[in-house]
Structure formats: C-alpha cells, structure tokens
Design an enzyme around this catalytic site. Structure first.
Site, PDB file in Angstrom:
ATOM      1  N   SER A 246      14.449  22.157 -15.620  1.00  0.00           N
ATOM      2  CA  SER A 246      13.244  22.937 -15.828  1.00  0.00           C
ATOM      3  C   SER A 246      13.627  24.280 -16.418  1.00  0.00           C
ATOM      4  O   SER A 246      14.670  24.832 -16.103  1.00  0.00           O
ATOM      5  CB  SER A 246      12.532  23.143 -14.492  1.00  0.00           C
ATOM      6  OG  SER A 246      11.699  24.278 -14.550  1.00  0.00           O
TER       7      SER A 246
ATOM      8  N   LYS B 265      15.451  22.111 -10.366  1.00  0.00           N
ATOM      9  CA  LYS B 265      14.815  20.842 -10.760  1.00  0.00           C
ATOM     10  C   LYS B 265      15.742  19.893 -11.504  1.00  0.00           C
ATOM     11  O   LYS B 265      16.569  20.287 -12.310  1.00  0.00           O
ATOM     12  CB  LYS B 265      13.585  21.115 -11.667  1.00  0.00           C
ATOM     13  CG  LYS B 265      12.428  21.761 -10.973  1.00  0.00           C
ATOM     14  CD  LYS B 265      11.775  20.901  -9.904  1.00  0.00           C
ATOM     15  CE  LYS B 265      10.980  19.758 -10.471  1.00  0.00           C
ATOM     16  NZ  LYS B 265       9.733  20.198 -11.088  1.00  0.00           N
TER      17      LYS B 265
ATOM     18  N   HIS C 178       0.836  -1.226   0.000  1.00  0.00           N
ATOM     19  CA  HIS C 178       0.000   0.000   0.000  1.00  0.00           C
ATOM     20  C   HIS C 178       0.860   1.260   0.000  1.00  0.00           C
ATOM     21  O   HIS C 178       0.429   2.298   0.494  1.00  0.00           O
ATOM     22  CB  HIS C 178      -0.947   0.041   1.206  1.00  0.00           C
ATOM     23  CG  HIS C 178      -1.690  -1.237   1.447  1.00  0.00           C
ATOM     24  ND1 HIS C 178      -2.940  -1.489   0.926  1.00  0.00           N
ATOM     25  CD2 HIS C 178      -1.349  -2.359   2.130  1.00  0.00           C
ATOM     26  CE1 HIS C 178      -3.342  -2.691   1.298  1.00  0.00           C
ATOM     27  NE2 HIS C 178      -2.394  -3.257   2.022  1.00  0.00           N
TER      28      HIS C 178
ATOM     29  N   GLU D 253       9.462   8.832 -16.825  1.00  0.00           N
ATOM     30  CA  GLU D 253       8.093   9.294 -17.044  1.00  0.00           C
ATOM     31  C   GLU D 253       7.622   8.999 -18.470  1.00  0.00           C
ATOM     32  O   GLU D 253       6.483   8.590 -18.697  1.00  0.00           O
ATOM     33  CB  GLU D 253       7.998  10.803 -16.762  1.00  0.00           C
ATOM     34  CG  GLU D 253       8.106  11.139 -15.306  1.00  0.00           C
ATOM     35  CD  GLU D 253       8.246  12.637 -15.077  1.00  0.00           C
ATOM     36  OE1 GLU D 253       7.346  13.212 -14.462  1.00  0.00           O
ATOM     37  OE2 GLU D 253       9.242  13.235 -15.532  1.00  0.00           O
TER      38      GLU D 253
END
Ligand code: ARG
Length: 453
Positions: free
Chosen positions: A276, A282, A155, A289
C-alpha cells in the site's frame, strides 16, 4: 478507390471509414487470414483457375506480407477497412493484377468465418494447455497435503473437518469439467466454412475436401448460409470462458479470505502480492482480486455476443463484425488469468498450523458427536438434539466439547463413555467418512490416483 468501389459514384465519408473499419482490432487475424488465402490459392490451382507459376508467386508474396506484418513494416490502414482487404491490397503492391485472381470463388464472409474458426481452434489448444498446467499444480499440492487439516465450510461457517487435499481436489473437478467443455467445443469449431461464398455457394467447382485438409479441419460445412452466419462457436467459447472465470473467481475469493489476518491460512509469495502506498503493513492479494474482477469483462463479452446475434436475419450482417473484440479479449483474459493464478497458487505457502487450529474452534465435531450416539443405538434426530444441547452449553461456557469431563457428558446421555474423546478428534471424523468421494484419506487418494492417469 475501395476494392468494392465499382458501383459507387461518391467516396465514403471519412467518419464512415473510421466507423466501418475493423482493421484496428482484426489485424490479430493476419496469420489465419494468410493461412486461409494460401489454402484457397492452392485449391484454385488444383482446379485450374491459377497457373502453377501464379500460385508460387502468390504464396511467396503472402509469406512476405506475413513477415512484413510481423516486423511492423506493413502499413495497415483504415482505408482498406479490415484485415482481409488490407492483405489483398498489400498483395496488389507485390504482385499487381495477379492479386485480383485470389478472390475468385471467395467472399469476405466465408473468409472471415474461416479465419475466426482457425483462431478459436488455436485458442482452445492454448486454453486446454493452461487448464492442464493448473490441474497439475492442484494435484501436486493435494498430494503433499493429504494430512493437512482444515475446516470445511457451509454458509462460510465452520462445518466439518476436511483436508486441504480434499478442498483443492474440488477445484480440480471444476477445472476438469472446463477441460471437457473445451474439448467438446473443439469438435464443433472443427468445421471448415470456406467455399460458401457470400451466402449461396460459388459458381466454381471448388474442391472443398482439399481445402478442408489443407487447413486441418475434419469436416466442411454443409449449408453455405449457416456457414457464413454462424457464430455459435464464439458464443460457446465465451460461455466456456465465463464458467472458467467463475471457477477462478471463486477460488480467488477463497485465497483472498485465506490470506486475511482473520483466516491466516495462506501466505502469498511477495511475487504475487502488492503493498500500500500509505499503510506500510499491508500485503494485498491483488492478483487474486484482479482475476475475480476480470470475471466481469468475460461475462460481459458473453452477453455482448449473445445480444449481437439475437436479432440477425440470415445470412451475414455487419453486426457480426462486433464478434471480434470480445472474443480476443476473452481469449487473452483467460490466458493471463490462468497463467497468473497457477503461478500465484504454486508459490503460496499454506499455514498448516493455523488451519488445524481453526478446526479446533467452532464445534466442527458436533456432527460426529451425534453420529457417535447413533452408533450407540439412538435414532439420529434424538442424537442431533443431544449434541445440540451439549454444543449450546459449551458455547455458553466458551469451551470445546472435548474439554467436558466424562461425568459432565454423561449428564446428557449415559450412553456416552470414554470412547467419545476419540470420536471427537478431527482425524476420526475424517477417517470416519465411509462414502465414496468423501474427505477420507483413502477416498482422496483414490481420486488423485484416478486423475493422475
Ligand atoms: N470485417 C468484416 C467482419 O469482420 C469482414 C466481413 C465483411 N463482409 C461483408 N459482407 N461486408 O465481419
């Protein structure tokens, strides 16, 4: 005039030419198409339909066409609809009316079926190679992280201590099932459909055994109608591909989580991260992704081909031309995703201290406390309750269980003695796993050794 123009009075609408043509995408099959044509020509010579000199002329011309396509010199046009008729008309430019003999005892229906099977066979060889590369990297990293602690989750809540090797070997298992599925599919793709004609066979005593051998298949198809209308192997490739992408996507998701400041379990190399344009701090896991994202198109391709095939009467229908773009897309997506993923993984650094620290927080040893009490003779449910109470009190006090004093621990059960502290250590937990296939060092080592064979 079209190659099939004989029974037509009018020419096709230019819109229909564009709509009907597949050359813009099926030109990817040029190699397979030429390979199939050469084998077919050789077979025609064997059975006396082509003269020896004609065969040589055809083969030379087909090879030249292949080279011309590769250099971009050959002009492929929508007017010639697909790769099969484009090559045939290029052949006519080279050898004149001899080109017309090549299509004896053949239809585009068995031609495209053989092309596609050859393409899928090659794709599977490449795909299994890529899977093997990834699995080798997983074995390497696992071997050197047998003692790297990390939390195991359920979980997405910290559950029990495990090692990084154990975690990575879980993915190894997934990819080895994928490899199995690919190898299994290799058997079913390995059936040679050429010689089926349009749907009913051909009026020539073709030597399909010879064709089969020329093209490197282990058998030829036994029902012409099935041979030209079967795309199960495309569906299966899409299905295996979807499962591979699902596995890559789950792994990517973990890498994305692990590279976040919240986890900080992994540092991706700069080579596989991006920055970024506005936030200077970043470092984004774009590769992972994108792989997670590209899973969507592969699932889409599976659904696409299943839907294309579901209502088709036997045998060939033009709907089936829609099998190709999704197939090519999936094959190419798998190739790039597996390659990038493997490189990204092998260039990443695991932040072992952070992983070990995460094991310290979150009461991952609560189960071991319960098992400790079982060892003292209490029934498991009772132990679970006592360990639960201790954990709750520790949560309230915001402290780990192992920081309670022995006298404090004894207030919950006087069965607890000094040996409890050893039992609460993460490695005791890991080494305490006695079942085969567990996270214990011996068990993981046994698994790794088995896989190395
Ligand atoms: N371009 C076609 C395809 O990809 C080749 C087969 C055409 N067959 C036919 N009967 N029109 O499906």
């Amino acid at each position: 005039m079209k190659l099939w123009g004989g029974r037509f009075k009018e020419s096709t609408h230019h819109m229909m030419d564009e709509f009907n043509a597949s050359i813009t995408f099926d030109q990817k099959l040029y190699e397979e198409d030429i390979e199939g044509s050469i084998a077919h020509a050789k077979m025609l010579a064997q059975i006396g339909i082509l003269e020896k000199t004609e065969l040589t002329e055809l083969i030379t011309a087909l090879r030249m066409i292949q080279a011309d396509i590769e250099t971009g010199e050959a002009v492929l046009t929508i007017a010639n609809e697909d790769i099969h008729m484009n090559i045939e008309s290029l052949l006519a430019e080279k050898v004149g009316s001899l080109s017309k003999k090549l299509h004896t005892a053949r239809s585009r229906n068995d031609q495209v079926a053989v092309d596609l099977r050859l393409y899928v066979k090659k794709a599977l060889v490449n795909l299994t190679g890529r899977l093997n590369d990834l699995m080798t990297v997983l074995l390497d990293i696992s071997e050197s992280n047998m003692d790297t602690l990390m939390p195991g989750y359920t979980h997405l809540q910290r559950a029990q201590p495990i090692t990084l090797a154990f975690h990575l070997m879980a993915y190894y298992e997934m990819f080895s099932r994928d490899l199995d599925r690919c190898n299994d599919l290799k058997r079913r793709v390995d059936v040679m459909p050429l010689g089926s004609g349009a749907l009913a066979g051909v009026n020539y005593a073709t030597d399909r055994e010879y064709l089969k051998e020329q093209l490197g298949f282990s058998k030829y198809s036994m029902n012409a109608m099935d041979a030209v209308s079967d795309r199960d192997f495309v569906i299966e490739l899409q299905s295996v591909g979807s499962i591979i992408m699902m596995h890559l996507s789950r792994f990517s998701e973990e890498i994305i989580l692990w590279s976040s400041t919240e986890f900080k379990f992994i540092e991706l190399s700069d080579q596989f991260s991006t920055g970024s344009s506005i936030m200077p701090q970043k470092k984004n896991p774009d590769a992972a992704e994108l792989i997670r994202g590209k899973t969507g198109r592969v699932y889409g391709n599976l659904m696409g081909i299943l839907t294309v095939m579901k209502g088709l009467p036997l045998a060939y229908n033009k709907d089936m031309q829609e099998d190709k773009e999704g197939l090519f897309d999936t094959v190419e997506t798998l190739d790039i995703c597996l390659t990038v993923f493997t490189e990204m993984l092998s260039s990443s650094i695991f932040l072992k201290e952070n992983m070990a620290m995460a094991v310290k927080k979150g009461y991952l040893n609560a189960t071991d406390l319960a098992d400790y009490l079982v060892g003292k003779g209490l029934p498991f449910r009772e132990c679970h309750e006592i360990a639960g109470k201790i954990t709750m009190d520790c949560i309230d006090k915001n402290m780990p269980i192992e920081e309670l004093s022995l006298s404090e621990l004894k207030t919950y059960s006087d069965l607890i003695d000094e040996s409890v502290y050893k039992a609460l250590e993460p490695f005791t937990s890991i080494e305490g796993k006695k079942s085969a296939g567990s996270t214990s060092k011996n068990s993981v080592l046994e698994h790794i050794n088995l896989c190395k064979k």
